[in-house]
Design an enzyme around this catalytic site. Structure first.
Site, PDB file in Angstrom:
ATOM      1  N   ASP A 153    -148.369  54.183  14.967  1.00  0.00           N
ATOM      2  CA  ASP A 153    -148.672  54.453  15.682  1.00  0.00           C
ATOM      3  C   ASP A 153    -149.149  53.902  16.594  1.00  0.00           C
ATOM      4  O   ASP A 153    -149.367  54.078  18.137  1.00  0.00           O
ATOM      5  CB  ASP A 153    -149.341  56.273  15.891  1.00  0.00           C
ATOM      6  N   SER A 157    -141.709  64.879  15.292  1.00  0.00           N
ATOM      7  CA  SER A 157    -142.220  63.321  14.590  1.00  0.00           C
ATOM      8  C   SER A 157    -142.368  63.835  13.223  1.00  0.00           C
ATOM      9  O   SER A 157    -142.882  63.231  12.172  1.00  0.00           O
ATOM     10  CB  SER A 157    -142.988  63.543  15.564  1.00  0.00           C
ATOM     11  N   HIS A 196    -150.195  63.184  12.657  1.00  0.00           N
ATOM     12  CA  HIS A 196    -149.780  62.530  11.926  1.00  0.00           C
ATOM     13  C   HIS A 196    -149.914  61.786  10.544  1.00  0.00           C
ATOM     14  O   HIS A 196    -151.106  62.273   9.938  1.00  0.00           O
ATOM     15  CB  HIS A 196    -149.047  60.847  12.664  1.00  0.00           C
TER      16      HIS A 196
END
Length: 173
Positions: free
Chosen positions: A115, A51, A90
């Site tokens: 998210d 990701s 992230h």
């Protein structure tokens, strides 16, 4: 002669067991010391998904720092959400700061959406103090792939444990 020989073997076995315990306690002390220095319960993590590509690849080892009071938009953070065991890596895309709290919205570089779906039920932002494990300050590429191999393949885990046990038995001082 036989009682002396068995006593010597017992002594060698105890020395090997103590050496093994020394290695384990040294590794544990290093981990806890690193946790205190970085102010993070997990100062080193492995990237488990794609990701964050191209910034980080699967298997990269990340070094975290959690001593900064605030994180900025663009920083890459590792966070834990209630109900999930695996930390998520992230980038911060939005930042809300009040006098007491910093709330963050994150998104993976390789993901189309933010998210919010990964957060807890009816949660729209991360609480910096409660959920962020640390901000990424450095990394080593690919080295953490061993961890992924061991967690995804039971046979690899047993082979490694068996090899370590065999080495412990045949090692001599």
């Amino acid at each position: 002669m036989l009682p002396q020989l068995s006593g010597l073997q017992l002594r060698q076995t105890l020395v090997q067991a103590l050496n093994f315990c020394l290695v384990l306690t040294t590794a544990y002390m290093f981990w806890k010391g690193l946790s205190v220095v970085t102010d993070s319960p997990s100062p080193i993590v492995v990237v488990l998904s794609g990701s964050m590509e191209p910034a980080f690849q699967r298997g990269d080892i990340l070094f975290l720092w959690n001593r900064d009071a605030r994180v900025k938009v663009g920083d890459i953070v590792v966070y834990n959400v209630k109900g999930r065991d695996i930390p998520i890596v992230h980038r911060v895309v939005r930042n809300h700061v009040s006098s007491k709290k910093q709330l963050l919205l994150t998104k993976g570089d390789n993901n189309a959406m933010d998210d919010v779906d990964l957060y807890s039920y009816k949660q729209y932002y991360l609480d910096r103090e409660q959920e962020v494990v640390g901000a990424v300050k450095g990394y080593i590429p690919i080295v953490g792939y061993v961890t992924i191999l061991l967690s995804e393949n039971l046979w690899a885990k047993y082979a490694l444990l068996g090899g370590m046990g065999l080495l412990a038995m045949v090692q001599r001082d």
